[in-house]
Design a protein around this motif. Structure first.
Motif, PDB file in Angstrom:
ATOM      1  N   PHE A   1      -0.345   2.754   8.335  1.00  0.00           N
ATOM      2  CA  PHE A   1      -1.538   2.219   7.671  1.00  0.00           C
ATOM      3  C   PHE A   1      -2.355   1.387   8.650  1.00  0.00           C
ATOM      4  CE2 PHE A   1       1.579   2.769   4.285  1.00  0.00           C
ATOM      5  CZ  PHE A   1       0.834   3.389   3.297  1.00  0.00           C
ATOM      6  N   SER A   2      -3.668   1.487   8.544  1.00  0.00           N
ATOM      7  CA  SER A   2      -4.560   0.610   9.313  1.00  0.00           C
ATOM      8  C   SER A   2      -5.718   0.207   8.414  1.00  0.00           C
ATOM      9  CB  SER A   2      -5.057   1.292  10.585  1.00  0.00           C
ATOM     10  OG  SER A   2      -5.664   2.528  10.294  1.00  0.00           O
TER      11      SER A   2
ATOM     12  N   PHE B   1      -6.729   3.173   5.853  1.00  0.00           N
ATOM     13  CA  PHE B   1      -6.572   4.505   6.423  1.00  0.00           C
ATOM     14  C   PHE B   1      -5.087   4.769   6.641  1.00  0.00           C
ATOM     15  CE2 PHE B   1      -6.356   7.281  10.230  1.00  0.00           C
ATOM     16  CZ  PHE B   1      -7.019   8.382   9.712  1.00  0.00           C
ATOM     17  N   ARG B   2      -4.602   5.949   6.150  1.00  0.00           N
ATOM     18  CA  ARG B   2      -3.186   6.288   6.315  1.00  0.00           C
ATOM     19  C   ARG B   2      -3.064   7.584   7.107  1.00  0.00           C
ATOM     20  NH1 ARG B   2       0.580   6.262   1.179  1.00  0.00           N
ATOM     21  NH2 ARG B   2      -1.074   7.582   0.333  1.00  0.00           N
TER      22      ARG B   2
ATOM     23  N   GLN C   1      -7.164   5.225  -4.196  1.00  0.00           N
ATOM     24  CA  GLN C   1      -7.123   3.762  -4.247  1.00  0.00           C
ATOM     25  C   GLN C   1      -7.133   3.157  -2.845  1.00  0.00           C
ATOM     26  OE1 GLN C   1      -4.238   2.438  -7.066  1.00  0.00           O
ATOM     27  NE2 GLN C   1      -4.743   0.263  -6.829  1.00  0.00           N
ATOM     28  N   LEU C   2      -6.441   3.814  -1.911  1.00  0.00           N
ATOM     29  CA  LEU C   2      -6.452   3.342  -0.528  1.00  0.00           C
ATOM     30  C   LEU C   2      -7.865   3.397   0.045  1.00  0.00           C
ATOM     31  CD1 LEU C   2      -3.224   5.006   0.943  1.00  0.00           C
ATOM     32  CD2 LEU C   2      -3.559   2.599   0.378  1.00  0.00           C
TER      33      LEU C   2
ATOM     34  N   TRP D   1       0.793  -1.228   0.000  1.00  0.00           N
ATOM     35  CA  TRP D   1       0.000   0.000   0.000  1.00  0.00           C
ATOM     36  C   TRP D   1       0.833   1.290   0.000  1.00  0.00           C
ATOM     37  CZ3 TRP D   1      -3.142  -2.095   4.751  1.00  0.00           C
ATOM     38  CH2 TRP D   1      -3.968  -3.148   4.318  1.00  0.00           C
ATOM     39  N   LYS D   2       2.116   1.211   0.279  1.00  0.00           N
ATOM     40  CA  LYS D   2       2.896   2.421   0.542  1.00  0.00           C
ATOM     41  C   LYS D   2       2.948   3.395  -0.634  1.00  0.00           C
ATOM     42  CE  LYS D   2       7.377   0.274  -0.514  1.00  0.00           C
ATOM     43  NZ  LYS D   2       8.698  -0.101   0.031  1.00  0.00           N
ATOM     44  N   ASP D   3       2.841   2.890  -1.856  1.00  0.00           N
ATOM     45  CA  ASP D   3       2.946   3.775  -3.028  1.00  0.00           C
ATOM     46  C   ASP D   3       1.597   4.054  -3.696  1.00  0.00           C
ATOM     47  OD1 ASP D   3       5.760   3.927  -2.784  1.00  0.00           O
ATOM     48  OD2 ASP D   3       5.973   2.003  -3.831  1.00  0.00           O
TER      49      ASP D   3
END
Length: 372
Positions: free
Chosen positions: A108-109, A102-103, A95-96, A88-90
């Motif tokens: 991230f959660s 949730f960032r 999209q998240l 998910w980092k990029d």
């Protein structure tokens, strides 16, 4: 490590299909049928040659998470694990959001659907175990420190160091050695922490160990702030957990009240039919149907209107209770003894919930006195 829970976004279609139902007033979800959900995760693998790791890679894995009727389901936020962070980092925020991720501050959660085997275990988890882990397990004969209590200890040690460190313009070599030893110990205790605040506190302590003496107090002060903020978060989590346990306790009380009401109604129906059988008069379907219809209504109410949570759901699935589903057919056929047996066995099946599963010493004494 295999995933043990589906993401909330993966579970939502199940509710839309009518396979599960949310009970918002109790923050719970009930599974109405067996629900298998296909989930994906990644496993870190290593290629080893002559005892050395020469390559690491992520392997895609798939499996089924199964939710059973009777389990207590509920939505829960959890911190992302290593492979999820990599995944998910990029990704862009849009999209998240679609993934339900949730960032915040680089952390991230994700919201998952957790399952607990029964309502009583769910109340114990929320009312006892989580507060004990987050704060402390205080019992009459022992006390086990939880995370908040450990953080209080670390914070006290850092605070004492700061107080001593700030007393002199230039600390002595002996004090610097003690500070270094203390900071190293606290850093080791924070090793492997999952929360961002603890990891940040450890990073500040590492910087303090590497920096000039005038930087130590600033870094230690930052670490102290992070630890106290994490301690405050733990109290917040514990309080919310206890509040959820209170809601589930109310739900359990409501279910047990319904069981008691139905138990007493079935008992009265059984008594009425028993009196008719004792009259030695032939019973016709018209005599049996009013009793059978009410008994069938009780079966319908408990199986369709009471939330599907164990141990109550399991008791309702027993053959002795499910025979009430055919009690009207038996009454139409004029089978009075069968109708009575169905009602008596169903009443007995509700009894453990209605009057208590454990037989008390007082109850045994009263029964014994009634015989003599």
């Amino acid at each position: 490590m295999a995933r043990e829970a589906a993401y909330w976004v993966e579970f939502q279609p199940v509710i839309q299909k009518g396979m599960a139902r949310e009970i918002p007033e109790y923050n719970a979800i009930e599974a109405l049928v067996l629900i298998p959900i296909l989930v994906h995760w990644k496993t870190k693998c290593q290629v080893i040659w002559e005892g050395k790791v020469i390559k690491e890679y992520w392997r895609d894995d798939w499996g089924l998470v199964k939710y059973q009727p009777g389990e207590v389901l509920h939505r829960e936020w959890r911190v992302a694990n290593e492979w999820e962070v990599e995944e998910w980092k990029d990704l862009p925020e849009e999209q998240l959001k679609e993934l339900g991720v949730f960032r915040k501050d680089g952390e991230f959660s994700i919201q998952i659907v957790e399952k607990i085997k029964d309502l009583q275990a769910a109340i114990r988890q929320r009312g006892r175990h989580i507060p004990a882990r987050k704060i402390a397990r205080k019992r009459r004969k022992f006390v086990l420190a939880g995370d908040a209590q450990s953080l209080s200890s670390y914070a006290s040690r850092l605070s004492a160091l700061l107080q001593e460190f700030l007393k002199s313009p230039k600390p002595s070599p002996q004090l610097m050695e003690r500070v270094s030893l203390e900071l190293t110990q606290i850093s080791q205790l924070l090793e492997g922490s999952r929360t961002s605040l603890k990891r940040r506190a450890q990073a500040e302590i590492q910087l303090a160990l590497q920096g000039k003496f005038w930087e130590v107090s600033a870094r230690a002060g930052e670490a102290l702030s992070d630890l106290l903020n994490q301690r405050a978060n733990n109290f917040e989590i514990a309080m919310k957990s206890i509040e959820l346990a209170e809601k589930w306790r109310d739900l359990m009380a409501d279910i047990e009240r319904r069981f008691r009401d139905c138990y007493n109604r079935l008992g009265r129906l059984g008594e009425k039919l028993q009196n008719l059988l004792a009259s030695s008069q032939p019973l016709q379907p018209k005599d049996l149907l009013p009793i059978a219809n009410e008994a069938s209504g009780i079966w319908k109410h408990l199986t369709e209107r009471v939330p599907n949570f164990n141990p109550y759901y399991q008791r309702l699935q027993e053959p002795e209770f499910q025979r009430l589903s055919r009690v009207v057919i038996h009454a139409q056929e004029g089978r009075a003894d069968t109708v009575f047996n169905d009602i008596e066995e169903a009443t007995a099946k509700l009894e453990a919930v209605a009057i208590g599963e454990k037989v008390t010493r007082a109850e045994l004494r009263k029964k014994k006195e009634a015989l003599f």
